[in-house]
Design a protein around this motif. Structure first.
Motif, PDB file in Angstrom:
ATOM      1  N   PHE A 120     -56.677  51.433  40.246  1.00  0.00           N
ATOM      2  CA  PHE A 120     -57.320  50.192  40.668  1.00  0.00           C
ATOM      3  C   PHE A 120     -57.961  50.377  42.038  1.00  0.00           C
ATOM      4  CE2 PHE A 120     -53.598  49.126  38.073  1.00  0.00           C
ATOM      5  CZ  PHE A 120     -54.218  48.439  37.037  1.00  0.00           C
ATOM      6  N   PRO A 121     -59.234  50.018  42.186  1.00  0.00           N
ATOM      7  CA  PRO A 121     -59.876  50.109  43.509  1.00  0.00           C
ATOM      8  C   PRO A 121     -59.346  49.032  44.443  1.00  0.00           C
ATOM      9  CG  PRO A 121     -61.353  49.071  41.925  1.00  0.00           C
ATOM     10  CD  PRO A 121     -60.152  49.531  41.142  1.00  0.00           C
ATOM     11  N   ALA A 122     -59.562  49.249  45.732  1.00  0.00           N
ATOM     12  CA  ALA A 122     -59.058  48.301  46.730  1.00  0.00           C
ATOM     13  C   ALA A 122     -59.686  46.925  46.570  1.00  0.00           C
ATOM     14  CB  ALA A 122     -59.323  48.849  48.126  1.00  0.00           C
ATOM     15  N   THR A 123     -60.951  46.881  46.131  1.00  0.00           N
ATOM     16  CA  THR A 123     -61.626  45.589  45.969  1.00  0.00           C
ATOM     17  C   THR A 123     -60.975  44.747  44.872  1.00  0.00           C
ATOM     18  OG1 THR A 123     -63.217  46.721  44.515  1.00  0.00           O
ATOM     19  CG2 THR A 123     -63.847  46.404  46.811  1.00  0.00           C
ATOM     20  N   MET A 124     -60.391  45.395  43.865  1.00  0.00           N
ATOM     21  CA  MET A 124     -59.717  44.666  42.804  1.00  0.00           C
ATOM     22  C   MET A 124     -58.427  44.020  43.306  1.00  0.00           C
ATOM     23  SD  MET A 124     -58.713  46.085  39.033  1.00  0.00           S
ATOM     24  CE  MET A 124     -58.110  44.977  37.753  1.00  0.00           C
ATOM     25  N   LEU A 125     -57.806  44.636  44.299  1.00  0.00           N
ATOM     26  CA  LEU A 125     -56.568  44.113  44.877  1.00  0.00           C
ATOM     27  C   LEU A 125     -56.827  43.186  46.053  1.00  0.00           C
ATOM     28  CD1 LEU A 125     -54.574  47.483  44.919  1.00  0.00           C
ATOM     29  CD2 LEU A 125     -54.493  45.699  43.163  1.00  0.00           C
ATOM     30  N   LEU A 126     -58.095  42.932  46.347  1.00  0.00           N
ATOM     31  CA  LEU A 126     -58.431  42.176  47.545  1.00  0.00           C
ATOM     32  C   LEU A 126     -57.917  40.741  47.496  1.00  0.00           C
ATOM     33  CD1 LEU A 126     -59.823  42.203  50.253  1.00  0.00           C
ATOM     34  CD2 LEU A 126     -61.967  41.625  49.120  1.00  0.00           C
ATOM     35  N   LEU A 127     -58.034  40.087  46.353  1.00  0.00           N
ATOM     36  CA  LEU A 127     -57.599  38.690  46.252  1.00  0.00           C
ATOM     37  C   LEU A 127     -56.093  38.525  46.482  1.00  0.00           C
ATOM     38  CD1 LEU A 127     -58.180  35.744  45.736  1.00  0.00           C
ATOM     39  CD2 LEU A 127     -58.030  36.190  43.262  1.00  0.00           C
ATOM     40  N   LEU A 129     -54.072  40.568  48.025  1.00  0.00           N
ATOM     41  CA  LEU A 129     -53.803  40.957  49.403  1.00  0.00           C
ATOM     42  C   LEU A 129     -54.254  39.874  50.384  1.00  0.00           C
ATOM     43  CD1 LEU A 129     -54.851  44.733  49.293  1.00  0.00           C
ATOM     44  CD2 LEU A 129     -52.536  43.833  49.544  1.00  0.00           C
ATOM     45  N   TYR A 130     -55.367  39.236  50.071  1.00  0.00           N
ATOM     46  CA  TYR A 130     -55.886  38.159  50.920  1.00  0.00           C
ATOM     47  C   TYR A 130     -54.915  36.981  50.945  1.00  0.00           C
ATOM     48  CZ  TYR A 130     -59.328  34.895  52.869  1.00  0.00           C
ATOM     49  OH  TYR A 130     -59.990  33.999  53.665  1.00  0.00           O
ATOM     50  N   ILE A 147     -52.394  46.905  57.519  1.00  0.00           N
ATOM     51  CA  ILE A 147     -51.494  46.851  56.365  1.00  0.00           C
ATOM     52  C   ILE A 147     -52.257  47.104  55.073  1.00  0.00           C
ATOM     53  CG2 ILE A 147     -50.068  45.303  54.977  1.00  0.00           C
ATOM     54  CD1 ILE A 147     -49.084  44.046  57.564  1.00  0.00           C
ATOM     55  N   VAL A 148     -53.409  46.478  54.938  1.00  0.00           N
ATOM     56  CA  VAL A 148     -54.205  46.649  53.717  1.00  0.00           C
ATOM     57  C   VAL A 148     -54.693  48.092  53.588  1.00  0.00           C
ATOM     58  CG1 VAL A 148     -56.302  45.949  52.503  1.00  0.00           C
ATOM     59  CG2 VAL A 148     -54.901  44.240  53.654  1.00  0.00           C
ATOM     60  N   TYR A 149     -55.239  48.649  54.663  1.00  0.00           N
ATOM     61  CA  TYR A 149     -55.738  50.019  54.613  1.00  0.00           C
ATOM     62  C   TYR A 149     -54.616  51.016  54.318  1.00  0.00           C
ATOM     63  CZ  TYR A 149     -60.303  48.717  56.536  1.00  0.00           C
ATOM     64  OH  TYR A 149     -61.540  48.191  56.722  1.00  0.00           O
ATOM     65  N   THR A 150     -53.476  50.824  54.958  1.00  0.00           N
ATOM     66  CA  THR A 150     -52.352  51.743  54.750  1.00  0.00           C
ATOM     67  C   THR A 150     -51.837  51.660  53.325  1.00  0.00           C
ATOM     68  OG1 THR A 150     -51.705  51.476  57.075  1.00  0.00           O
ATOM     69  CG2 THR A 150     -50.080  52.418  55.588  1.00  0.00           C
ATOM     70  N   VAL A 215     -65.989  46.338  52.830  1.00  0.00           N
ATOM     71  CA  VAL A 215     -65.700  45.178  51.984  1.00  0.00           C
ATOM     72  C   VAL A 215     -64.416  44.473  52.417  1.00  0.00           C
ATOM     73  CG1 VAL A 215     -65.223  44.399  49.634  1.00  0.00           C
ATOM     74  CG2 VAL A 215     -66.942  46.167  50.032  1.00  0.00           C
ATOM     75  N   VAL A 216     -63.328  45.223  52.566  1.00  0.00           N
ATOM     76  CA  VAL A 216     -62.048  44.626  52.947  1.00  0.00           C
ATOM     77  C   VAL A 216     -62.120  44.039  54.353  1.00  0.00           C
ATOM     78  CG1 VAL A 216     -59.613  45.092  53.386  1.00  0.00           C
ATOM     79  CG2 VAL A 216     -60.743  46.125  51.414  1.00  0.00           C
ATOM     80  N   ALA A 217     -62.697  44.797  55.290  1.00  0.00           N
ATOM     81  CA  ALA A 217     -62.787  44.324  56.671  1.00  0.00           C
ATOM     82  C   ALA A 217     -63.613  43.049  56.776  1.00  0.00           C
ATOM     83  CB  ALA A 217     -63.386  45.418  57.546  1.00  0.00           C
ATOM     84  N   ALA A 218     -64.669  42.935  55.980  1.00  0.00           N
ATOM     85  CA  ALA A 218     -65.529  41.749  56.037  1.00  0.00           C
ATOM     86  C   ALA A 218     -64.806  40.495  55.568  1.00  0.00           C
ATOM     87  CB  ALA A 218     -66.777  41.973  55.185  1.00  0.00           C
ATOM     88  N   GLN A 219     -63.801  40.648  54.722  1.00  0.00           N
ATOM     89  CA  GLN A 219     -63.046  39.494  54.231  1.00  0.00           C
ATOM     90  C   GLN A 219     -61.902  39.117  55.163  1.00  0.00           C
ATOM     91  OE1 GLN A 219     -64.375  37.956  51.633  1.00  0.00           O
ATOM     92  NE2 GLN A 219     -65.860  39.630  51.592  1.00  0.00           N
ATOM     93  N   ILE A 220     -61.343  40.086  55.857  1.00  0.00           N
ATOM     94  CA  ILE A 220     -60.160  39.830  56.681  1.00  0.00           C
ATOM     95  C   ILE A 220     -60.535  39.450  58.111  1.00  0.00           C
ATOM     96  CG2 ILE A 220     -58.084  40.887  57.665  1.00  0.00           C
ATOM     97  CD1 ILE A 220     -57.834  42.527  55.146  1.00  0.00           C
TER      98      ILE A 220
END
Length: 280
Positions: A120-127, A129-130, A147-150, A215-220
């Motif tokens: 699973f890519p990180a973008t799929m787990l974004l919701l 994790l958010y 935490i998300v990156y690690t 992508v992750v940084a832009a949401q957090i």
């Protein structure tokens, strides 16, 4: 014999020709970005094939450091990336050692779970994790981003470290235990130094997973003073116009730390790829 040499010479020519063409295909976009960064007035398109354009100027680089918060973005990305790298190395080295050396209930399930997470890519787990960061009140913070990156880098790092530990003979630890070392000392003084090439690969992968991620940084991250390089460079793009000179200059500077880190660690990477494939 002469026919064989002629055939081998022809094959070598084809191989070198392919390598040259492939190298040019890889280098051309980089040279194009260099050319754009040196063009005056943010001129994106040009009919000239010159790498250094006419009236070349460093105004984009000067403006990047003087008129934008680029240095702040650079500090933010460096801080987050190094913390992720240190955390990833620490957790992956210990978790990989536990999976390699100890037998415990659920070990197989843990290893299968680690492999499944790689699907699973990180973008799929974004919701999820958010939502988790909102409940922990870690949204819009460096800690939440780390935490998300690690968590996204660890599965690969743990599995990679576990595989490398498997190549180190257990007899070395047994000899250390006979000499008076406890389990931790045997790991720290014997196994850990031998696993340096794998640790370097883990460190580089952890660093790169955070250095240029957008992508992750832009949401957090929501406050401008917390922006990393990837989000900061995106600010040069607007609905009406894009500051291509600043964009290109920033992109080149962003790539320098990653290239330097790779060059510094390259000898360990090569040894890691060779030694890791030999069973001790």
């Amino acid at each position: 014999m002469n026919q064989y040499k002629a055939k081998q010479f022809f094959i070598d020519i084809l191989i070198y020709l392919f390598l040259v063409l492939f190298t040019l295909a890889v280098i051309y976009p980089i040279l194009n970005v260099v050319s754009i960064s040196l063009r005056p007035a943010d001129k994106l398109l040009s009919t000239s094939l010159r790498i250094i354009p006419e009236n070349a100027t460093l105004s984009s680089y000067i403006q990047l450091f003087k008129s934008t918060p680029f240095l702040r973005w650079l500090f933010n990305s460096t801080f987050v990336s190094f913390v992720v790298m240190l955390t990833g190395v620490t957790l992956a080295s210990t978790a990989g050692y536990a999976l390699s050396r100890f037998s415990f209930w659920g070990k197989k399930a843990v290893m299968i779970g680690i492999l499944i997470t790689q699907m699973f890519p990180a973008t799929m787990l974004l919701l999820p994790l958010y939502i988790m960061l909102i409940k922990l009140h870690l949204l819009n913070s460096y800690l939440g981003l780390i935490i998300v990156y690690t968590s996204t880098a660890l599965p690969f790092c743990v599995w990679q470290m576990k595989g490398y530990y498997d190549t180190i003979p257990v007899s070395l630890e047994e000899a250390a235990r006979i000499d008076g070392c406890n389990q931790f000392q045997a790991f720290y003084k014997v196994v850990f130094p031998l696993a340096l090439p794998a640790l370097v690969i883990t460190a580089l992968f952890s660093f790169m997973s955070a250095w240029a991620e957008y992508v992750v940084a832009a949401q957090i991250l929501q406050e401008p003073e917390l922006y990393t390089l990837a989000i900061g460079l995106k600010q040069f793009e607007s609905s009406m116009a894009t500051e291509w000179g600043l964009y290109a200059a920033g992109s080149l500077i962003v790539s320098i730390p990653a290239v330097l880190l790779f060059l510094i660690l390259s000898k360990y990477l090569i040894s890691g790829l060779t030694l890791g494939s030999v069973k001790g």
